[in-house]
Design an enzyme around this catalytic site. Sequence first.
Site, short mmCIF file in Angstrom:
data_model
loop_
_atom_site.label_atom_id
_atom_site.label_comp_id
_atom_site.label_asym_id
_atom_site.label_seq_id
_atom_site.Cartn_x
_atom_site.Cartn_y
_atom_site.Cartn_z
N ASN A 81 -10.28 -69.46 9.57
CA ASN A 81 -9.89 -68.35 10.46
C ASN A 81 -8.82 -68.82 11.47
OD1 ASN A 81 -11.26 -69.80 12.41
ND2 ASN A 81 -13.00 -68.40 12.52
N TYR B 184 -11.38 -78.49 4.64
CA TYR B 184 -12.11 -77.48 5.41
C TYR B 184 -12.49 -76.33 4.48
CZ TYR B 184 -13.71 -74.37 9.00
OH TYR B 184 -14.53 -73.56 9.76
N GLN C 92 -13.29 -77.43 16.13
CA GLN C 92 -13.96 -78.72 16.39
C GLN C 92 -14.02 -79.59 15.13
OE1 GLN C 92 -15.15 -75.70 16.87
NE2 GLN C 92 -17.22 -75.42 16.14
N GLU D 207 1.83 -63.75 -0.51
CA GLU D 207 0.98 -64.81 -1.04
C GLU D 207 0.74 -64.56 -2.54
OE1 GLU D 207 -2.98 -64.60 0.46
OE2 GLU D 207 -3.48 -66.64 -0.15
N HIS D 208 0.32 -63.33 -2.87
CA HIS D 208 0.10 -62.96 -4.28
C HIS D 208 1.02 -61.79 -4.61
CE1 HIS D 208 -3.89 -64.25 -2.69
NE2 HIS D 208 -3.89 -64.97 -3.80
N SER E 91 -5.04 -63.18 3.98
CA SER E 91 -4.60 -63.07 2.59
C SER E 91 -3.80 -61.78 2.33
CB SER E 91 -5.85 -63.11 1.71
OG SER E 91 -5.49 -63.30 0.39
N GLN F 295 -8.34 -57.01 -2.82
CA GLN F 295 -7.61 -57.76 -1.79
C GLN F 295 -8.12 -57.40 -0.40
OE1 GLN F 295 -5.64 -60.23 -1.90
NE2 GLN F 295 -5.36 -60.23 0.29
N ASP G 269 -7.76 -66.17 -8.38
CA ASP G 269 -8.64 -66.59 -7.29
C ASP G 269 -9.73 -67.54 -7.81
OD1 ASP G 269 -7.36 -65.07 -5.43
OD2 ASP G 269 -8.81 -63.43 -5.40
N HIS H 98 -11.19 -59.18 1.34
CA HIS H 98 -11.19 -60.53 1.92
C HIS H 98 -11.63 -60.52 3.39
CE1 HIS H 98 -9.81 -63.23 -1.15
NE2 HIS H 98 -8.91 -62.35 -1.53
#
Length: 429
Positions: free
Chosen positions: A208, A123, A185, A321-322, A231, A253, A355, A256
């Site tokens: 999302n 995705y 979907q 995460e970071h 993020s 950051q 990134d 995002h």
Amino acid sequence: MKIMTLSAFIKEKAAVMKKNDDRKLDDDVLNIIQTVRREGDRALLNYTRQFDRVDLQTFTVTEEEMALAKQEITSEFLEALNGAKQQIIHFHKNQLEKSWFIEGEDGTLLGQKVTPLESAGVYIPGGKAAYPSTVLMNVLPAKIAGVKQIIMVTPPDEDGRIRSEVLVAAHIAGVDQIYKVGGAQAIAALAYGTETIQKVNKIVGPGNRYVARAKKWVYGDVAIDMIAGPSEVVIVADDTAPPHYVAADLLAQAEHDEDATAILITYSKKIALTVQKEVEKQLQLLERKAMINESLEKNGRIIVVDSLKEALQLVNKIAPEHLQLMIENPMEKLPLVKHAGAIFLGNDSPEALGDYYAGPNHTLPTSGTAVFSSPLGVYDFLKKSSVIYYSEAALNKSIDSIVTLAKAEGLTAHAKSIQVRRKENGKKK
Ligand code: NAD
């Protein structure tokens, strides 16, 4: 950005956690999944009309569209994309796992056979932006693992198109099929299949809240990589960190989306104040100022603690995460970091480097899940089978123990299937 103490930050977090109620999201997403299972392509076209505001006849990307995309991109972009591709391959090749076997007494052989998944669905978020870097980060590990069928889905814009940069990234990464469909979907289509889209073994890639929730619901019928939330970056800085670097990284950051989190933890009051001023100053010059402002207002915080030790304890609690360690001798402190998706060391290793370009994956565990999970990698596209070979002599030596264990569980047919193979003096009993 708000400057606050550690105890004020902990109180604020606890209040936010109590507020989350996702019942409506679950209902909406389940309804979409069930409709796609029932109506297949027709449901996909209807949802694309409803959510992406475009009336498609088909969601397959044609050869003509790909040819046009290749003409539209610049040579600088293509060169940068190929550079990133090489770096990502260079890093991820090391994650390949080999089958292994151990030989035992009497000719026994025990092992682990590694096999790539046959198919994967990737995705790629559309909606607010285009993410060619995410294409490389999700597709290349699957390629290195040896996945034969890689299907990419991404929502179209209102003209029914996918951005040229994304299409070209898919091409150079080696995607087999690309479909213009997004949201819950698209996840349902990859999980259960439709007339056009083939069901896959595993779905990977960020998205999302609709995408993330749909992945949670289809898990079990299909494998998934992780549930990606908004993020986050945590920067730990001391007086050796240039404040204008720290501010630029926090702002990057926050760019995002409005739910992104940018946190500075410092034990230097001076850094806290100078970074706060620097953020204000740099923000005025940025293109996505309104969104960044909203994100910083919601989740941007500067937390002043007493010591480096306290800072790293908080890092391990947040499990970001970071994580950027912009402190003196960051390498020495690495053993003290237990939980973080990716750890960036020093003043010249900002998150944006990871990134796009350095090579490690940018699909990382968010929302504190770094306490139990890892970055996306080649291992996500490999599965293992155990291999067991016992010779007649080796089995004969183990019979009594196996029979005892089987009888203890009341499984006498298991015991019999072993006993029937018992040999005495080389002859069947
Ligand atoms: P998206 O592709 O995830 O979502 C767009 C789709 O959401 C639409 O096609 C539509 O089908 C669906 N949708 C929108 N409104 C809906 C509604 N009311 N009901 C049901 N479905 C609806 O794109 P996005 O919205 O821009 O989100 C992308 C997210 O991915 C961002 O949060 C971004 O930060 C994140 N991201 C993460 C990474 C990473 O590596 N972690 C990389 C890139 C992007």
